[in-house]
Motif scaffolding. Structure first.
Motif, PDB file in Angstrom:
ATOM      1  N   ARG A  26       0.842  -1.218   0.000  1.00 10.82           N
ATOM      2  CA  ARG A  26       0.000   0.000   0.000  1.00 10.82           C
ATOM      3  C   ARG A  26       0.863   1.248   0.000  1.00 10.82           C
ATOM      4  N   LEU A  27       0.244   2.383  -0.408  1.00 11.98           N
ATOM      5  CA  LEU A  27       0.902   3.675  -0.349  1.00 11.98           C
ATOM      6  C   LEU A  27       0.803   4.243   1.069  1.00 11.98           C
ATOM      7  N   PRO A  28       1.674   5.178   1.445  1.00 15.07           N
ATOM      8  CA  PRO A  28       1.565   5.808   2.766  1.00 15.07           C
ATOM      9  C   PRO A  28       0.213   6.498   2.932  1.00 15.07           C
ATOM     10  N   ASP A  29      -0.243   6.626   4.164  1.00 20.47           N
ATOM     11  CA  ASP A  29      -1.507   7.323   4.398  1.00 20.47           C
ATOM     12  C   ASP A  29      -1.273   8.839   4.426  1.00 20.47           C
ATOM     13  N   ARG A  30      -2.390   9.585   4.610  1.00 20.98           N
ATOM     14  CA  ARG A  30      -2.315  11.037   4.571  1.00 20.98           C
ATOM     15  C   ARG A  30      -1.382  11.596   5.635  1.00 20.98           C
ATOM     16  N   ALA A  31      -1.428  11.046   6.832  1.00 20.63           N
ATOM     17  CA  ALA A  31      -0.573  11.529   7.923  1.00 20.63           C
ATOM     18  C   ALA A  31       0.894  11.390   7.561  1.00 20.63           C
ATOM     19  N   ALA A  32       1.237  10.267   6.913  1.00 20.71           N
ATOM     20  CA  ALA A  32       2.627  10.046   6.516  1.00 20.71           C
ATOM     21  C   ALA A  32       3.063  11.043   5.454  1.00 20.71           C
ATOM     22  N   PHE A  33       2.144  11.320   4.511  1.00 28.23           N
ATOM     23  CA  PHE A  33       2.456  12.308   3.469  1.00 28.23           C
ATOM     24  C   PHE A  33       2.619  13.707   4.077  1.00 28.23           C
ATOM     25  N   ASP A  34       1.736  14.042   5.037  1.00 31.63           N
ATOM     26  CA  ASP A  34       1.849  15.354   5.696  1.00 31.63           C
ATOM     27  C   ASP A  34       3.182  15.482   6.424  1.00 31.63           C
ATOM     28  N   ALA A  35       3.589  14.402   7.081  1.00 28.17           N
ATOM     29  CA  ALA A  35       4.871  14.409   7.779  1.00 28.17           C
ATOM     30  C   ALA A  35       6.022  14.556   6.797  1.00 28.17           C
ATOM     31  N   CYS A  36       5.881  13.902   5.664  1.00 24.43           N
ATOM     32  CA  CYS A  36       6.917  13.968   4.635  1.00 24.43           C
ATOM     33  C   CYS A  36       7.008  15.373   4.046  1.00 24.43           C
ATOM     34  N   ARG A  37       5.870  15.984   3.807  1.00 19.88           N
ATOM     35  CA  ARG A  37       5.827  17.352   3.293  1.00 19.88           C
ATOM     36  C   ARG A  37       6.499  18.314   4.275  1.00 19.88           C
ATOM     37  N   ALA A  38       6.239  18.096   5.576  1.00 26.60           N
ATOM     38  CA  ALA A  38       6.848  18.927   6.614  1.00 26.60           C
ATOM     39  C   ALA A  38       8.361  18.765   6.624  1.00 26.60           C
ATOM     40  N   VAL A  39       8.829  17.542   6.340  1.00 31.04           N
ATOM     41  CA  VAL A  39      10.270  17.315   6.258  1.00 31.04           C
ATOM     42  C   VAL A  39      10.874  18.145   5.119  1.00 31.04           C
ATOM     43  N   GLY A  40      10.185  18.174   3.976  1.00 33.39           N
ATOM     44  CA  GLY A  40      10.665  18.984   2.846  1.00 33.39           C
ATOM     45  C   GLY A  40      10.754  20.457   3.199  1.00 33.39           C
ATOM     46  N   THR A  41       9.736  20.947   3.909  1.00 33.66           N
ATOM     47  CA  THR A  41       9.731  22.345   4.336  1.00 33.66           C
ATOM     48  C   THR A  41      10.884  22.632   5.294  1.00 33.66           C
ATOM     49  N   ARG A  42      11.073  21.714   6.253  1.00 34.07           N
ATOM     50  CA  ARG A  42      12.136  21.878   7.244  1.00 34.07           C
ATOM     51  C   ARG A  42      13.511  21.854   6.575  1.00 34.07           C
ATOM     52  N   ALA A  43      13.684  20.999   5.584  1.00 34.06           N
ATOM     53  CA  ALA A  43      14.959  20.912   4.878  1.00 34.06           C
ATOM     54  C   ALA A  43      15.281  22.237   4.185  1.00 34.06           C
ATOM     55  N   ALA A  44      14.279  22.844   3.559  1.00 38.56           N
ATOM     56  CA  ALA A  44      14.493  24.134   2.899  1.00 38.56           C
ATOM     57  C   ALA A  44      14.868  25.198   3.911  1.00 38.56           C
ATOM     58  N   GLU A  45      14.182  25.208   5.061  1.00 36.74           N
ATOM     59  CA  GLU A  45      14.468  26.199   6.104  1.00 36.74           C
ATOM     60  C   GLU A  45      15.878  26.041   6.663  1.00 36.74           C
ATOM     61  N   LEU A  46      16.381  24.787   6.707  1.00 34.74           N
ATOM     62  CA  LEU A  46      17.729  24.521   7.213  1.00 34.74           C
ATOM     63  C   LEU A  46      18.805  24.771   6.156  1.00 34.74           C
ATOM     64  N   GLY A  47      18.376  25.011   4.928  1.00 36.33           N
ATOM     65  CA  GLY A  47      19.337  25.247   3.854  1.00 36.33           C
ATOM     66  C   GLY A  47      19.899  23.986   3.244  1.00 36.33           C
ATOM     67  N   VAL A  48      19.230  22.868   3.445  1.00 32.50           N
ATOM     68  CA  VAL A  48      19.686  21.610   2.843  1.00 32.50           C
ATOM     69  C   VAL A  48      19.410  21.670   1.340  1.00 32.50           C
ATOM     70  N   PRO A  49      20.405  21.452   0.495  1.00 27.18           N
ATOM     71  CA  PRO A  49      20.155  21.455  -0.947  1.00 27.18           C
ATOM     72  C   PRO A  49      19.122  20.399  -1.329  1.00 27.18           C
ATOM     73  N   LEU A  50      18.295  20.715  -2.286  1.00 23.13           N
ATOM     74  CA  LEU A  50      17.249  19.779  -2.695  1.00 23.13           C
ATOM     75  C   LEU A  50      17.850  18.472  -3.201  1.00 23.13           C
ATOM     76  N   ARG A  51      18.974  18.554  -3.915  1.00 20.72           N
ATOM     77  CA  ARG A  51      19.617  17.343  -4.424  1.00 20.72           C
ATOM     78  C   ARG A  51      20.013  16.405  -3.278  1.00 20.72           C
ATOM     79  N   VAL A  52      20.551  16.979  -2.204  1.00 20.62           N
ATOM     80  CA  VAL A  52      20.967  16.177  -1.053  1.00 20.62           C
ATOM     81  C   VAL A  52      19.755  15.532  -0.389  1.00 20.62           C
TER      82      VAL A  52
END
Length: 340
Positions: A26-52
């Motif tokens: 199965r695919l991840p549920d909505r909560a997992a996707f929301d958590a994943c999206r938050a990780v992407g946001t946090r990475a940008a705020e920390l200055g982590v390059p998107l490639r990394v």
């Protein structure tokens, strides 16, 4: 930044989620996707390059071949969160730039030099302000600002809306920026647009002065019904001088032009004839073309003006008096705008 330099806990339970998806199909549920999206946001705020970030997410799936659909979706959501954070940062920066320009044009000096340094401006230099009227679509601000920054750099151009004018602040050493600004205004504003250009002045106070000169140039151009699209404060310096002594200019206008008020057909056609003559350097044939009249009709009107006022534009001294009186009349809205 290498994979090893990325915060170890940033991806959190990403591998565990992928492992569960590989086991269940199965695919991840909505909560997992929301958590994943938050990780992407946090990475940008920390200055982590998107490639990394993407490489780390892919590395977490090593050995989980059945997790490919989930991996594809989670990486997409990671990127979505990352891009949202980047967009929010860009909008925040744009808002800060526009707030800075607004404070700058109003002369609010609080932390002005410090904030100017953040945007790459050297406030000890001389700056020129151009202001365009006639804007009806606020989207023009974003498009024109983006085009100017692309060509000249964000440290050389500030664009904002102030008092219903689209304003551009640029170093005096970069005259091409004013021309480019005018070019974009011409291409994007509806008919009736006009650009006023202040003189070069030094420092934050100089920006305020140049802006006021640009705005006043637009007002004068309207009052004088000038037929030019770009008006420079440097070309209109005589008019503020005239307006400094209102009583004197009112006396001149009243003394010279009042006899025209009793003319058959009113005073306006005669004033327009004088304006056309002055604009044509005294050439009656050129003035007639401007007015859409015959040369004979212009000659007749000029003779009426001479008989009524006692002044003739053919005489150099009288021409100067007449032209100053006509300019004063337009600036002060004669006769309706006069106090006596």
């Amino acid at each position: 930044m290498a994979l090893s330099e990325m915060p170890a806990d940033l991806l959190g339970e990403h591998r565990q989620v992928l492992a569960e998806c590989a086991a269940t199909g199965r695919l991840p549920d909505r909560a997992a996707f929301d958590a994943c999206r938050a990780v992407g946001t946090r990475a940008a705020e920390l200055g982590v390059p998107l490639r990394v970030l993407v490489d780390s997410a892919l590395a977490a799936a090593d050995g989980l071949s059945l997790a490919l659909p989930a991996l594809r979706r989670t990486v997409s959501v990671l990127i979505e969160g990352y891009e949202r954070a980047q967009l929010a940062a860009i909008r925040s920066e744009e808002a800060a730039r526009r707030e800075f320009v607004d404070d700058l044009l109003q002369g609010r000096a609080e932390r002005l030099a410090e904030r100017a340094e953040h945007f790459g401006l050297r406030m000890a230099e001389s700056y020129v302000v151009a202001a365009a009227c006639g804007m009806r679509d606020s989207d023009h601000l974003d498009r024109i600002e983006r085009d100017l920054i692309t060509r000249f750099g964000s440290h050389n151009v500030l664009v904002a809306v102030r008092d219903r004018l689209l304003v551009c602040v640029t170093p005096a050493t970069l005259p091409a920026a004013v021309g480019e600004f005018t070019h974009h205004v011409r291409g994007r504003f509806p008919a009736g647009w006009r650009v006023g250009v202040g003189r070069a002045h030094r420092g934050p106070g100089g920006v305020v002065t140049s802006y006021r000169e640009a705005a006043q140039a637009l007002e004068l151009a309207d009052a004088l019904a000038l037929r030019i699209d770009v008006v420079k404060a440097a070309d209109l310096l005589v008019f503020p001088v005239l307006l400094r002594d209102r009583s004197a200019i009112e006396d001149l206008v009243t003394s010279v032009l009042s006899p025209l008020l009793g003319a058959r057909g009113g005073h306006e056609p005669l004033l327009e004839t004088l304006e056309a003559i002055f604009a044509s350097q005294g050439n009656q044939t050129a003035a007639a073309r401007r007015l859409g009249l015959s040369t004979r009709a212009v000659t007749y009107r000029l003779e009426r003006i001479r008989r009524l006022t006692g002044f003739s534009p053919d005489d150099p001294t009288q021409r100067f008096t007449l032209e100053t009186a006509v300019l004063g009349a337009r600036l002060l809205g004669w006769p309706a705008g006069f106090s006596h």
